[in-house]
Design a protein around this motif. Structure first.
Motif, PDB file in Angstrom:
ATOM      1  N   ILE A   1      46.012  28.317 -85.910  1.00  0.00           N
ATOM      2  CA  ILE A   1      45.981  27.034 -85.199  1.00  0.00           C
ATOM      3  C   ILE A   1      47.289  26.287 -85.403  1.00  0.00           C
ATOM      4  O   ILE A   1      47.864  25.722 -84.459  1.00  0.00           O
ATOM      5  CB  ILE A   1      44.780  26.192 -85.673  1.00  0.00           C
TER       6      ILE A   1
ATOM      7  N   VAL B   1      42.143  22.069 -80.621  1.00  0.00           N
ATOM      8  CA  VAL B   1      41.490  23.360 -80.400  1.00  0.00           C
ATOM      9  C   VAL B   1      39.982  23.168 -80.392  1.00  0.00           C
ATOM     10  O   VAL B   1      39.386  22.656 -81.352  1.00  0.00           O
ATOM     11  CB  VAL B   1      41.893  24.372 -81.495  1.00  0.00           C
TER      12      VAL B   1
ATOM     13  N   LEU C   1      37.753  29.010 -81.025  1.00  0.00           N
ATOM     14  CA  LEU C   1      38.632  29.918 -81.761  1.00  0.00           C
ATOM     15  C   LEU C   1      37.901  31.242 -81.943  1.00  0.00           C
ATOM     16  O   LEU C   1      36.778  31.275 -82.452  1.00  0.00           O
ATOM     17  CB  LEU C   1      38.986  29.309 -83.123  1.00  0.00           C
TER      18      LEU C   1
ATOM     19  N   TYR D   1      44.066  36.105 -82.472  1.00  0.00           N
ATOM     20  CA  TYR D   1      43.242  34.903 -82.347  1.00  0.00           C
ATOM     21  C   TYR D   1      43.452  34.345 -80.941  1.00  0.00           C
ATOM     22  O   TYR D   1      44.597  34.195 -80.492  1.00  0.00           O
ATOM     23  CB  TYR D   1      43.649  33.846 -83.367  1.00  0.00           C
TER      24      TYR D   1
ATOM     25  N   LEU E   1      42.790  31.025 -78.769  1.00  0.00           N
ATOM     26  CA  LEU E   1      42.484  29.603 -78.943  1.00  0.00           C
ATOM     27  C   LEU E   1      42.283  28.952 -77.580  1.00  0.00           C
ATOM     28  O   LEU E   1      42.983  29.283 -76.616  1.00  0.00           O
ATOM     29  CB  LEU E   1      43.617  28.888 -79.681  1.00  0.00           C
TER      30      LEU E   1
END
Length: 500
Positions: A63, A71, A74, A85, A87
């Protein structure tokens, strides 16, 4: 009045007969081949199981390394065989961060798109075909955060075309060649997508509304005319109950009496599917999902390393392909998915952590009651599907929707009589409808698709009946087309002499 109704039927029928015949023919195709979509059953199996050793950097670092603002969602998944990842912000914008290095994914280039597409198809040869913002297979609004889309042709047995997100590099849609070709005779034709230019296209919307409205007038006036002209008592001089001696007219009359009601029902329900003037829009307060969650993964996350979470899941015999960091009722947890889209919940249990199949129902009740600022009229645990909460097959336009069991139905005592369905396995809000939306369910879904759970349980019989009725409607509209061609032929013959 009879003359007026007869003329309305004649001339609206001349204008609509070919289109209505195409609607019947394409509707039969759609029973077996749906509009291209990427269902969980297609998306998850190609993903590799998340490796435990060395996986992965802390999600908080992902992040921090992203340019994403607040965010809201996730997830840890694989893109091109590498853990990333993904987001998502409150606006729906997406980005991807390498879960091994912490580097944010830059704009996806053609080479990366080809690599991701090839990994999706187990290493099949892949050829880059350029990028599109939207084409005939990518009208879905759910693709908006991924546009423009990279187009990659695969050299697999199905000659699959895949679309790759330009923001995350994920495969977001697959369309095998057979599916694309059948769709020209199916959904693409049925929904007149050749007229649609963008995900939200008011010209296309109102064109379909206008055509469907004319179709309703055609079918209703046809039924009235057919009943008027049929001799229920006695016969015409020809000895028949229909006055028509011409074969096409005679068959059109009899087929209209047999299948006119189903024609009217399907055209009317098709009109309702367009939600004219927003009559089925939710009328009350919008459900507040954030109130049920009580936080976001940007602020609240389970204090558990990814590798340790994967070890816990592996001990339960669960091979996770995706992990999602979520918050429910103020409690952070990890939702894991395997290749069959089965799920597990990883949550805190005192000083340790545990893996569970479902949330406690009492916790769901407490959290779901906060979705609307109104008292709850009732709670009901659903162990089986019913007329409101049910799943559809992959060919359906709802084939990608998750409708899991068990589920909790929460009925609110608000002016709009809102119902909320919460998935006990994931804590997700699976379906939310108010009174007007449930009315739309009857006037569109039921009348158009016959999707009651009792009928879906014996789907082969439902499809057989729908094909039989569709074939009758197709025969009715084909006879109408023959009659229309004959009616217009004299006018074409007279045109040259009129010019002279």
């Amino acid at each position: 009045m009879k003359r007026a109704i007869y003329l309305i039927h004649r001339w609206t029928g001349i204008g609509m007969c070919v289109l209505m015949a195409l609607w019947f023919a394409s509707g039969m195709v759609m029973l077996f081949v749906g509009y291209p979509k990427l269902t969980p059953a297609e998306r998850l199996p190609p993903l590799p199981a998340l490796a435990r050793p060395g996986c992965c950097i802390d999600p908080g670092l992902a992040i921090e390394n992203s340019r994403m603002g607040a965010v809201e969602a996730l997830a840890l998944t694989s893109i091109g065989g590498t853990p990333y990842y993904v987001l998502q912000s409150a606006t729906g914008a997406r980005t991807a961060v390498d879960a091994m290095t912490g580097r944010e994914h830059a704009a996806v280039d053609p080479a990366q798109a080809v690599h991701a597409a090839s990994a999706f198809a187990a290493g099949a040869p892949a050829r880059y075909e350029g990028s599109v913002y939207e084409d005939r297979w990518t009208h879905a609004r759910g693709l908006n955060p991924h546009r423009p889309l990279h187009v990659v042709e695969l050299g697999d047995a199905a000659s699959t075309r895949v679309y790759v997100s330009s923001t995350t590099g994920q495969v977001v849609l697959d369309a095998p060649r057979a599916e694309r070709w059948w769709n020209f005779a199916g959904a693409w034709l049925h929904w007149l997508y050749m007229l649609k230019n963008q995900p939200t296209d008011p010209v296309w919307t109102w064109t379909l509304i206008a055509l469907s409205t004319v179709g309703v007038f055609t079918s209703v006036t046809g039924i009235v005319n057919g009943i008027w002209r049929w001799r229920f008592n006695g016969r015409y001089k020809s000895g028949a109950r229909t006055p028509y001696r011409d074969a096409a007219m005679r068959w059109h009359h009899m087929l209209g009496l047999a299948f006119g009601a189903i024609l009217c029902t399907w055209v009317f329900s098709g009109l309702m599917s367009m939600n004219p003037a927003g009559i089925f829009d939710a009328k009350g307060v919008k459900p507040e999902v954030a109130a049920m969650q009580g936080g976001t993964p940007a602020v609240l996350r389970l204090p558990l390393r990814v590798a340790d979470a994967l070890v816990l899941l592996a001990r339960e015999g669960f091979a996770a392909r995706e992990l999602e960091w979520r918050v429910f009722d103020g409690e952070p947890f990890i939702l894991a998915r395997d290749g069959a889209n089965d799920t597990r919940i990883v949550r805190a249990a005192g000083a340790s952590f545990t893996v569970a199949d479902t949330w406690p129902e009492e916790k769901l009740r407490r959290a779901a009651a906060r979705v609307l600022p109104y008292p709850v009229a009732s709670f009901e645990r659903l162990a089986s599907y019913d007329a409101w909460y049910y799943a559809r097959d992959a060919a359906s336009m709802y084939g990608a929707d998750e409708r899991r069991l068990p589920a909790l139905r929460v009925v609110f005592a608000d002016p709009s009589a809102t119902w909320v369905h919460v998935d006990l396995r994931t804590g997700q809000l699976g379906l939310c409808t108010d009174r007007s939306q449930r009315t739309g369910r009857w006037l569109f879904n039921l009348l158009h698709s016959w999707d009651l759970p009792a009928l879906l349980a014996v789907n082969w019989l439902r499809i057989a009946v729908l094909i039989l009725l569709s074939a009758g409607g197709l025969a009715l509209t084909v006879t109408a087309t023959i009659i229309a061609c004959r009616r217009l032929r004299p006018a074409r013959r007279m045109q040259p002499s009129a010019e002279r």
